[in-house]
Design a protein around this motif. Structure first.
Motif, PDB file in Angstrom:
ATOM      1  N   VAL A  79       0.773  -1.173   0.117  1.00 20.84           N
ATOM      2  CA  VAL A  79       0.055   0.024   0.153  1.00 20.84           C
ATOM      3  C   VAL A  79       0.775   1.184  -0.118  1.00 20.84           C
ATOM      4  CG1 VAL A  79      -1.985   1.300   1.068  1.00 20.84           C
ATOM      5  CG2 VAL A  79      -1.676  -1.377   1.282  1.00 20.84           C
ATOM      6  N   TYR A  80       0.888   1.838  -1.050  1.00 20.09           N
ATOM      7  CA  TYR A  80       1.845   3.209  -1.344  1.00 20.09           C
ATOM      8  C   TYR A  80       1.041   4.382  -1.194  1.00 20.09           C
ATOM      9  CZ  TYR A  80       5.417   5.606  -3.654  1.00 20.09           C
ATOM     10  OH  TYR A  80       6.551   6.313  -3.989  1.00 20.09           O
ATOM     11  N   VAL A  81       1.379   5.165   0.025  1.00 22.79           N
ATOM     12  CA  VAL A  81       0.710   6.415   0.445  1.00 22.79           C
ATOM     13  C   VAL A  81       1.622   7.508  -0.084  1.00 22.79           C
ATOM     14  CG1 VAL A  81      -0.081   8.060   2.297  1.00 22.79           C
ATOM     15  CG2 VAL A  81      -0.175   5.505   2.365  1.00 22.79           C
ATOM     16  N   SER A  82       1.012   8.393  -0.914  1.00 23.89           N
ATOM     17  CA  SER A  82       2.018   9.397  -1.636  1.00 23.89           C
ATOM     18  C   SER A  82       1.384  10.696  -1.484  1.00 23.89           C
ATOM     19  CB  SER A  82       2.181   8.976  -3.063  1.00 23.89           C
ATOM     20  OG  SER A  82       2.679   9.959  -3.818  1.00 23.89           O
ATOM     21  N   CYS A  83       2.390  11.639  -1.433  1.00 24.46           N
ATOM     22  CA  CYS A  83       1.932  13.198  -1.539  1.00 24.46           C
ATOM     23  C   CYS A  83       2.277  13.680  -2.810  1.00 24.46           C
ATOM     24  CB  CYS A  83       2.576  14.127  -0.367  1.00 24.46           C
ATOM     25  SG  CYS A  83       4.447  13.842  -0.440  1.00 24.46           S
TER      26      CYS A  83
END
Length: 457
Positions: free
Chosen positions: A410-414
């Motif tokens: 699961v990739y959380v990105s800004c």
């Protein structure tokens, strides 16, 4: 091959149709096939603009007149919007902001990642997209003995003063005005960055939205703080909810707001706030999401994509103070977190103790280095969560992910651009991006946060 000369020059007046918004919020259009960026223009509008800067493949222009106005253009409630650098797209309706951010994500996957088939869901926005920021960081300056406090104007260090910031928690605004009045009364000299002299550089206010606790950090050039005793006494009397009053010392000529040293002037070294069921202690240097309502929305999407049953080993890379890992801990067998900032790791361990969470382990070190070592030691996570900075994941970390071979990442990105780049890298190594859920963490700005599910083929 002959060089193609740009069809515009600085100072030239042009008319063009705006077809979309850039990742910085500017309107984007074509003039004779050449890309033009026009701040304050809205998709669907025809505008007259004056070219200000020309590059090889694009140009910037200043909006001079609206020929055709978009129905998505709205009146801006903030009186300093066009001068302040805090928001970029208040002049666009909120529904159009959300659609523009979704398009920004889709464009990044298509252009940068070559992944135009990726399912990007509609952006999860806020019911009330105002007054959401739980942290204010305001520079102090001044001339002729009068203190100025506000945000920097776009592209400069000119201070734009304000009474009320539309995206700040009202309590933050109130405290900033009280500090400004008090600093004026006590004649505490503001910092002059050109001369590198004076005392007060910045004031940071943090509010625990769920606890009502408040922290005020006075950032000074050196250890000397004039009128310290009276300042503390007056702050305690004037600021309701004050739990922590701290002096931070930043002696360097730098744009970095906080220095390394904190001195407690009064109260506690931390305040507390909750994300869902988890309580966190927050110090001046803690990275803690600034929109608490949308943070819970984002973390619920992480939980949904992680699809935990209680039997899994989860790695939380770039874990900060442990927010995501501890949020998921009750649904996992164990959580392993890694973070490069040692103080953040200590905070993560303290937060685990604070909540009685015993199935978490946090290690200090570069995420790519520690993950590579874990992979070599045979650590086999079922799920990996990554929440990297804007530059995205280090290649070494992605290689460690592939070696560990979890079923789900699961990739959380800004930053949609680096998310798309990393997704393309993983696709070449048998990991397929299934779907992307953007979340609007920062309404009225051009930023968008994403949560992406990547699964092993």
């Amino acid at each position: 091959m002959p060089k193609i000369k740009p069809p515009v020059r600085p100072g030239q007046k042009i008319t063009l149709t705006i077809s979309g918004q850039s990742h910085t919020g500017d309107g984007v259009g074509k003039y004779k096939g050449f890309t033009i960026f026009v701040p304050m223009a809205v998709a669907g509008e025809q505008v007259e603009a004056k070219v200000t800067q020309v590059k090889k493949t694009y140009a910037h222009a200043r909006l001079k007149q609206l020929v055709e106005v978009s129905p998505e253009r709205v009146d801006v409630p903030c009186p300093v919007f066009q001068r302040c650098g805090g928001c970029q797209i208040q002049h666009i309706s909120y529904s159009a902001q959300l659609e523009s951010k979704r398009q920004q994500v889709m464009d990044a996957f298509a252009r940068i990642g070559g992944l135009d088939h990726v399912k990007v869901h509609p952006v999860l926005g806020m019911k009330d997209p105002w007054n959401y920021r739980n942290k204010a960081q305001v520079p102090f300056g001044g001339s002729n003995g009068q203190i100025q406090a506000g945000f920097y104007a776009v592209g400069s260090h000119e201070i734009v003063e304000f009474d009320h910031c539309m995206i700040q928690q009202p309590e933050n605004d109130r405290v900033l005005q009280q500090v400004k009045e008090l600093v004026n009364e006590l004649a505490i000299p503001p910092y002059d960055e050109k001369q590198h002299r004076g005392v007060l550089r910045h004031v940071m206010v943090r509010t625990g939205v769920h606890t009502g606790e408040m922290m005020v950090v006075l950032v000074t050039k050196g250890p000397h703080l004039p009128q310290k005793k009276r300042l503390v006494k007056e702050m305690r009397e004037r600021v309701s909810g004050l739990v922590s009053l701290i002096q931070n010392i930043q002696p360097k000529r730098t744009n970095v707001v906080l220095g390394k040293e904190n001195r407690i002037l009064w109260g506690e070294p931390v305040i507390h706030d909750k994300i869902g069921h988890v309580l966190f202690s927050i110090s001046p240097h803690s990275f803690f999401q600034i929109n608490p309502e949308q943070t819970e929305v984002l973390y619920d999407q992480v939980r949904k994509m992680a699809n935990l049953t209680g039997e899994e080993t989860v790695i939380d890379a770039y874990c900060g103070i442990g927010t995501i890992g501890l949020y998921l801990a009750k649904d996992a067998a164990r959580v392993l977190g890694v973070e490069s900032i040692s103080q953040a790791v200590e905070d993560a361990r303290n937060n685990a103790r604070l909540n009685g969470i015993k199935n978490s382990f946090f290690e200090a070190g570069l995420a790519e280095t520690v993950m590579s070592r874990w992979a070599g030691e045979g650590v086999q996570p079922d799920v990996i969560i990554v929440d990297p900075p804007r530059k995205g994941c280090a290649t070494q970390l992605l290689d460690a992910v592939v070696k560990m071979a979890p079923q789900r990442l699961v990739y959380v990105s800004c930053n949609p651009a680096t998310l798309a780049r990393d997704a393309a890298y993983l696709k070449e190594r048998d990991y397929e991006i299934r779907n992307v859920q953007p979340v609007d963490m920062f309404p009225h700005t051009s930023h968008v946060e994403c949560c992406a599910l990547v699964e092993r083929k």
